[in-house]
Design an enzyme around this catalytic site. Structure first.
Site, short mmCIF file in Angstrom:
data_model
loop_
_atom_site.label_atom_id
_atom_site.label_comp_id
_atom_site.label_asym_id
_atom_site.label_seq_id
_atom_site.Cartn_x
_atom_site.Cartn_y
_atom_site.Cartn_z
N GLU A 157 0.90 -1.42 -0.22
CA GLU A 157 -0.18 0.01 -0.04
C GLU A 157 0.78 1.43 0.05
O GLU A 157 0.70 2.15 0.64
CB GLU A 157 -0.87 -0.10 1.22
CG GLU A 157 -1.79 -1.31 1.08
CD GLU A 157 -2.79 -1.30 2.46
OE1 GLU A 157 -2.86 -0.55 3.29
OE2 GLU A 157 -3.27 -2.28 2.22
N GLU A 273 -6.41 -10.70 -1.19
CA GLU A 273 -7.22 -10.36 -0.35
C GLU A 273 -8.46 -10.25 -0.46
O GLU A 273 -9.09 -9.35 -0.01
CB GLU A 273 -6.55 -9.28 0.36
CG GLU A 273 -5.00 -9.17 0.85
CD GLU A 273 -4.70 -7.76 1.66
OE1 GLU A 273 -5.68 -7.06 2.18
OE2 GLU A 273 -3.55 -7.68 1.88
O1 9MR Z 1 -7.46 -7.85 8.43
C1 9MR Z 1 -6.29 -7.48 9.07
C2 9MR Z 1 -6.68 -7.05 10.54
O2 9MR Z 1 -6.87 -8.46 11.30
C3 9MR Z 1 -5.43 -6.28 11.20
O3 9MR Z 1 -5.95 -6.09 12.54
C4 9MR Z 1 -5.14 -5.19 10.35
C5 9MR Z 1 -4.12 -4.41 10.96
O4 9MR Z 1 -2.70 -5.24 11.05
O5 9MR Z 1 -4.88 -5.36 8.99
C6 9MR Z 1 -5.94 -6.25 8.41
O6 9MR Z 1 -5.44 -6.54 7.11
C7 9MR Z 1 -5.47 -5.63 6.15
C8 9MR Z 1 -4.05 -6.19 5.11
O7 9MR Z 1 -3.05 -6.28 6.17
C9 9MR Z 1 -3.72 -5.34 4.37
N1 9MR Z 1 -4.82 -5.00 3.41
C10 9MR Z 1 -6.03 -4.50 4.12
C11 9MR Z 1 -6.33 -5.56 5.13
C12 9MR Z 1 -7.69 -5.09 5.78
O8 9MR Z 1 -7.48 -3.92 6.59
#
Ligand code: 9MR
Length: 368
Positions: A157, A273
């Site tokens: 990102e 994802e």
């Molecule tokens: O789903 C993930 C959540 O459990 C975590 O708390 C969060 C922060 O680490 O990240 C979420 O996953 C993200 C991913 O790492 C990157 N793309 C967006 C995802 C959803 O927010």
């Protein structure tokens, strides 16, 4: 003419006439998505949380459906290194052991991100500090899991056109300290730590036909073109695929052209994802499931038809647990749980499962 629901229900068609994706929705027994994907030389997998492996029913569903897993948060910087002197590799090690025992592959997520940073990492590091912090972190994680993690989301990102820079990069601690060069540095450090790992740039908001997402696609392409021109060891683009069931138009031609442009750079593409938020839909579960499956079906039909796309991962397997329910932007205002994933909370296959299965069934065979 395609067979009707009534014909299915009455069993009027011989088993051979019924496509696998249609037959299997009602039952847990048919082949899993991993098998349907593999039949075309594709891979299907999902993000998991380590504690989900302790639920026998969930573990069985993972074995049935997935060939590759990624830890949803257990490899993030704030989790593995909450304090400079504290390393926590118990959960990712357990996931890696589980994958090895079960014959599944593991993806690493994620090394360099502006989120999930521990408090001790400065938000405005100077260049020297940023370089040391970042490369040491990458060397540690990629080195530790060399031979166990097949592919890494090295940089996550890094694009945000709304931040107004001409290169479309997000203003982040790494970008502020090192400029765009932080991305090259991260990939070189990862390649040095495990020359065999597949290294990905991973991004969201690349899916729909909106001016904002078009700007994100353009900025992502120019980032990837730069990596290629400079010989940076990046092997693929992770397209996150966080979709929305209503409100945004999907344009197959435009998305396909984007995949073509990425592939022309010699990169592989993984949908990393996938999930579909239903937060803007009325409560009725059947209507939500149908809308979620429809958009994912349109999207995956294009993705899976493209020769550069090697697989699809969902961001969770079952509606039991999804980040969407706790996201301030996406959680439902009526308090209902979302239904964004292939299995429902009781681990039963949903219309989204069938849409993914159908996209695999209709995909060209990569093995020939
Ligand atoms: O789903 C993930 C959540 O459990 C975590 O708390 C969060 C922060 O680490 O990240 C979420 O996953 C993200 C991913 O790492 C990157 N793309 C967006 C995802 C959803 O927010």
């Amino acid at each position: 003419m395609s067979p009707t629901r009534r014909q299915f229900a009455l069993g009027l068609l011989g088993a051979a006439a019924v496509p696998r994706w249609a037959r299997a929705t009602a039952t847990l027994d048919g082949p899993g998505l991993r098998t349907l994907a593999a039949a075309k030389g594709l891979v299907f997998g999902t993000a998991v949380q380590r504690n989900q492996l302790e639920d026998a029913g969930f573990a069985a569903a993972l074995r049935r459906e997935a060939a590759i897993l990624t830890p949803e948060f257990e490899l993030k910087w704030s989790t593995v290194r909450p304090a400079p002197s504290e390393e926590r590799f118990g959960a990712p090690d357990a996931l890696a052991d589980w994958c090895r025992r079960e014959g599944m592959a593991l993806r690493g997520h994620t090394l360099v991100w502006h989120e999930a940073l521990p408090a001790w990492v400065p938000r405005f590091p100077d260049a020297a500090a940023a370089r040391i912090l970042m490369t040491a972190h990458i060397a540690k994680l990629v080195g530790r899991y060399a031979g166990r993690i097949q592919a890494w989301d090295v940089v996550n990102e890094a694009i945000e056109p709304k931040h107004g820079r001409s290169d479309g990069l997000r203003v982040s601690p790494w970008q502020s300290a090192l400029g765009a060069a932080f991305i090259d540095l991260a990939f070189h450090a990862a390649a040095a730590a495990d020359p065999a790992a597949q290294l990905y740039y991973n991004e969201y908001g690349l899916d729909f036909d909106t001016p904002e997402e078009e700007a994100r696609r353009r900025a992502t392409l120019s980032l990837l073109e730069g990596l290629r021109a400079r010989g940076v060891p990046c092997h693929g683009l992770g397209i996150q695929g966080h979709l929305t069931a209503v409100g945004k138009k999907f344009n197959a031609t435009r998305f396909s052209a984007f995949l073509d442009a990425v592939a022309a750079l010699g990169l592989k593409i993984m949908i990393t994802e996938l999930d579909v938020t239903d937060h803007a839909l009325p409560a009725d579960p059947a209507a939500r499931d149908a809308a979620v499956a429809a958009i994912a079906g349109d999207y995956l039909t294009v993705a899976c038809a493209h020769p550069a796309v090697i697989g699809v991962m969902t961001w969770g397997l079952s509606d039991r647990q999804t980040w969407l329910n706790s996201s301030p932007d996406y959680r439902r205002r009526d308090g209902l749980a979302q239904r964004p994933l292939p299995l429902d909370a009781a681990l039963q296959r949903k219309p989204l499962w069938a849409a993914i299965a159908r996209a695999f069934d209709q995909a060209p065979d990569r093995r020939v």
